[in-house]
Design a protein around this motif. Sequence first.
Motif, PDB file in Angstrom:
ATOM      1  N   ARG A   1      -5.514  39.766   8.313  1.00 59.16           N
ATOM      2  CA  ARG A   1      -6.043  40.742   7.353  1.00 59.16           C
ATOM      3  C   ARG A   1      -7.421  41.223   7.814  1.00 59.16           C
ATOM      4  O   ARG A   1      -7.795  41.031   8.956  1.00 59.16           O
ATOM      5  CB  ARG A   1      -6.067  40.132   5.949  1.00 59.16           C
ATOM      6  N   LEU A   2      -8.147  41.855   6.938  1.00 65.89           N
ATOM      7  CA  LEU A   2      -9.463  42.366   7.288  1.00 65.89           C
ATOM      8  C   LEU A   2     -10.427  41.224   7.569  1.00 65.89           C
ATOM      9  O   LEU A   2     -10.303  40.140   7.014  1.00 65.89           O
ATOM     10  CB  LEU A   2     -10.018  43.211   6.140  1.00 65.89           C
ATOM     11  N   HIS A   3     -11.416  41.492   8.417  1.00 68.09           N
ATOM     12  CA  HIS A   3     -12.458  40.493   8.659  1.00 68.09           C
ATOM     13  C   HIS A   3     -13.363  40.339   7.444  1.00 68.09           C
ATOM     14  O   HIS A   3     -13.842  39.249   7.145  1.00 68.09           O
ATOM     15  CB  HIS A   3     -13.295  40.897   9.881  1.00 68.09           C
ATOM     16  N   THR A   4     -13.617  41.439   6.753  1.00 67.28           N
ATOM     17  CA  THR A   4     -14.457  41.411   5.565  1.00 67.28           C
ATOM     18  C   THR A   4     -14.168  42.654   4.742  1.00 67.28           C
ATOM     19  O   THR A   4     -13.534  43.609   5.219  1.00 67.28           O
ATOM     20  CB  THR A   4     -15.951  41.329   5.931  1.00 67.28           C
ATOM     21  N   ALA A   5     -14.608  42.636   3.499  1.00 68.50           N
ATOM     22  CA  ALA A   5     -14.417  43.783   2.610  1.00 68.50           C
ATOM     23  C   ALA A   5     -15.539  43.806   1.588  1.00 68.50           C
ATOM     24  O   ALA A   5     -16.103  42.768   1.244  1.00 68.50           O
ATOM     25  CB  ALA A   5     -13.063  43.695   1.901  1.00 68.50           C
TER      26      ALA A   5
END
Length: 524
Positions: free
Chosen positions: A281-285
Amino acid sequence: MSDWLRGAVVYQIYPRSFADANGDGVGDLAGAIAKLEHVADLGCDAIWLSPFFRSPMKDYGYDVSDYRDVDPLFGTLAEADALIARAHALGLKVIIDQVWSHSSDQHAWFAESRASRDNQKADWYVWADAKPDGAPPNNWQAMFGGGAWSWDARRRQYYLHNFLPEQPDLNVRNPAVQDALLDVARFWLERGVDGFRLDVVNFFTHDAQLRDNPPITTLKRAPARPHQFQRHLYDRTQPETLTFLARLRALLDQYGAIALGEIEDEEPLRVQREYTDGPDRLHTAYSFYLLRQRAMTPAVIKDAMAQWEGARGLPSWSLSNHDVIRFPTRLADDDPQRTKLMLALLLALRGAAFLYQGDELGLPHADVPFERLRDPEAIAFWPSGIGRDGARTPMPWGQNANMAGFTEAPDAWLPLDPRHRPLAADAQQGVAGSVLEFTRAMIALRKASAALRDGEFVALDAPEPLLAFERRAGEERMLCLFNLGPEPVRRPLPEGALRLAVGQAEVLTGAASLGGYSALLVAI
């Protein structure tokens, strides 16, 4: 490869308003290159560049007509390459915006898609038949006002647009669209960017059945915008988005690059966590959870941190950006000490921290008269809108220079707020007690402290409005005390070394004394 992001400080550049090198009143890439040293001197780890791609500018670059080229307003591909190279030479990573929820209606993909129902790109956008009475397929509402569907006479169908009609939604469910977007990512990764900020990432896919959104049944009065009447169960945050993000993550991992997602949802913290929960998934959000707060309280911070306990992903936090009221106005009543307090709090939280251009100067939200508004959202909802133009006015570099050093032109695309001139970068440079020098000091402290940079967050009991927590990494402990109210408070304090003070705050024998709107960071 993405470890640099943990505890990073990322500086957002809105190119139109950062620095104008060619004197046309609009910021550009050459201007940004000339000012990158300012960002590096702050101690930031990376820059995030808002869109600079070819665009009709209906939404000021968030309506892309060519993802692989620079709009002439901003410069050339060669200048984009030069910016990446200069940033890297200064030790700055480069994150660029990617707007994949939608494109411009002037994009070649949409021109082909709307031409017929059976061409090669017919299913690259979200098309649907009218209801038997000619009405749109469902009740979805656009963020910028009005229904989210527009009629196209060529196909005799409606197309979806969550924002302006000139921003048709891409059908990211379609594997061919996913392939095309991944090719765009490769194009920029090969040019050396270190990652992407994904605009409204949870809007990438929609409910395949096009079901109506249910109404919000707890409204006490009519909201300002039609989309605020609904619970957005079907027009965003669909599980298929995570399938595409897994494909993107696999590509990014090949380059050691990162993905930062922007989350717009009625449960922002839950979706932030979901979209970062794992290596596919995304590294951060980040979300608008802190960006939309009108008052900062201990409960706001503790609630946010509690929802990240045990999470595998990394949160990101920001107090200002190009879409919201600047935090010195929204959270600090334009008071320099309270502005420093908010900056210290942001940079003491676990996760990556994002500064928006001008935060380091303590710029208040600009006053832009109606006749000078450019933002379609601000115009549509005037006078009750958030006024995004007020966050996008020219960056002041020189107190006594023409247009505060932003441009040599007599005026700029947005007016300069006269309150920004005395806060210009050169007026604060080297001045003890200035917001600029405080920002540098706080970033330096964060970088020097493993606890602040990447330690766990441990909330401590304290009576409101005192916010107390520790950041812990190994044997290092940083006690963080923030008095978020106007009255002085005292708190017992273990023996330790003062690392930073904001306002009338001091370490006494066995106690901490905090005046109104003050803070102490103490290594214990």
